[in-house]
Design an enzyme around this catalytic site. Structure first.
Site, PDB file in Angstrom:
ATOM      1  N   ASN A   1      38.062  16.732  -5.430  1.00 34.98           N
ATOM      2  CA  ASN A   1      37.007  17.503  -4.785  1.00 34.98           C
ATOM      3  C   ASN A   1      37.331  17.634  -3.297  1.00 34.98           C
ATOM      4  O   ASN A   1      37.873  16.721  -2.676  1.00 34.98           O
ATOM      5  CB  ASN A   1      35.612  16.915  -5.034  1.00 34.98           C
ATOM      6  CG  ASN A   1      35.419  15.489  -4.590  1.00 34.98           C
ATOM      7  OD1 ASN A   1      36.368  14.717  -4.492  1.00 34.98           O
ATOM      8  ND2 ASN A   1      34.185  15.105  -4.332  1.00 34.98           N
TER       9      ASN A   1
ATOM     10  N   GLU B   1      37.836  19.311 -10.882  1.00 35.74           N
ATOM     11  CA  GLU B   1      38.217  19.956 -12.134  1.00 35.74           C
ATOM     12  C   GLU B   1      38.653  21.397 -11.887  1.00 35.74           C
ATOM     13  O   GLU B   1      39.654  21.871 -12.427  1.00 35.74           O
ATOM     14  CB  GLU B   1      37.037  19.951 -13.128  1.00 35.74           C
ATOM     15  CG  GLU B   1      36.504  18.570 -13.470  1.00 35.74           C
ATOM     16  CD  GLU B   1      35.361  18.144 -12.559  1.00 35.74           C
ATOM     17  OE1 GLU B   1      35.460  18.334 -11.326  1.00 35.74           O
ATOM     18  OE2 GLU B   1      34.363  17.612 -13.085  1.00 35.74           O
TER      19      GLU B   1
ATOM     20  N   TYR C   1      28.196  23.065   2.960  1.00 36.17           N
ATOM     21  CA  TYR C   1      28.217  22.387   1.656  1.00 36.17           C
ATOM     22  C   TYR C   1      28.577  23.252   0.447  1.00 36.17           C
ATOM     23  O   TYR C   1      29.345  22.823  -0.408  1.00 36.17           O
ATOM     24  CB  TYR C   1      26.874  21.687   1.398  1.00 36.17           C
ATOM     25  CG  TYR C   1      26.572  20.516   2.306  1.00 36.17           C
ATOM     26  CD1 TYR C   1      27.455  20.098   3.297  1.00 36.17           C
ATOM     27  CD2 TYR C   1      25.386  19.817   2.162  1.00 36.17           C
ATOM     28  CE1 TYR C   1      27.158  19.033   4.134  1.00 36.17           C
ATOM     29  CE2 TYR C   1      25.077  18.744   2.989  1.00 36.17           C
ATOM     30  CZ  TYR C   1      25.960  18.351   3.975  1.00 36.17           C
ATOM     31  OH  TYR C   1      25.659  17.295   4.776  1.00 36.17           O
TER      32      TYR C   1
ATOM     33  N   ASN D   1      33.068  20.458   2.268  1.00 34.35           N
ATOM     34  CA  ASN D   1      33.094  21.269   3.481  1.00 34.35           C
ATOM     35  C   ASN D   1      31.783  21.074   4.227  1.00 34.35           C
ATOM     36  O   ASN D   1      30.742  20.850   3.597  1.00 34.35           O
ATOM     37  CB  ASN D   1      33.277  22.747   3.086  1.00 34.35           C
ATOM     38  CG  ASN D   1      33.585  23.620   4.275  1.00 34.35           C
ATOM     39  OD1 ASN D   1      32.688  23.998   5.032  1.00 34.35           O
ATOM     40  ND2 ASN D   1      34.839  23.936   4.461  1.00 34.35           N
TER      41      ASN D   1
HETATM   42 ZN   LIG Z   1      32.252  20.672 -10.859  1.00 30.21          ZN
END
Ligand SMILES: [Zn+2]
Length: 136
Positions: A46, A59, A52, A49
């Protein structure tokens, strides 16, 4: 479905990528390892930023990386979080684009597998290409 050895190897790759997660706001690191049917692995983390909504999930980062490399057929994805969290709705939809039969292995950041399921089980009654192809 992957055999135990292949699943554990994929989990190890996701755990290894975990340190690269960029989650300064939520402090909830996520990493993923996506195995293609051709046997290649693409990892993702992930990337948060300060704005958000611009955050991208691990994924989807893995899927984008794989598709960018010309891969579209996937065997399995491992998702690693500290508490064995499952993919969010957006990621379930993005994975479904490439097959409801993709195995989804949920593991924690110690490498322990908590669940093995499929995209189809995580996203029942999904919307997909077939809907767009249907007449009237
Ligand atoms: Zn996700």
């Amino acid at each position: 479905m992957l055999n135990k050895e292949a699943a554990e190897k994929l989990v190890d790759q996701a755990v290894e990528a975990h340190k690269n997660a960029y989650a300064p706001y939520s402090n909830y690191k996520v990493s993923a390892a996506l195995l293609t049917k051709s046997g290649k692995t693409f990892t993702g983390v992930n990337v948060e930023n300060a704005v958000y909504p611009m955050t991208i999930c691990a994924e989807r980062a893995a899927v984008v990386s794989a598709v960018s490399a010309g891969e579209r057929e996937f065997e399995a994805i491992v998702v690693v979080t500290r508490d064995a969290g499952t993919p969010c709705g957006s990621c379930r939809q993005v994975l479904a684009e490439f097959g409801l039969d993709i195995a989804v292995i949920i593991a924690d950041d110690k490498g322990k597998i908590h669940d093995t399921t499929t995209v189809g089980d995580l996203l029942p009654h999904s919307f997909g290409q077939a809907n767009l192809d249907s007449e009237g």
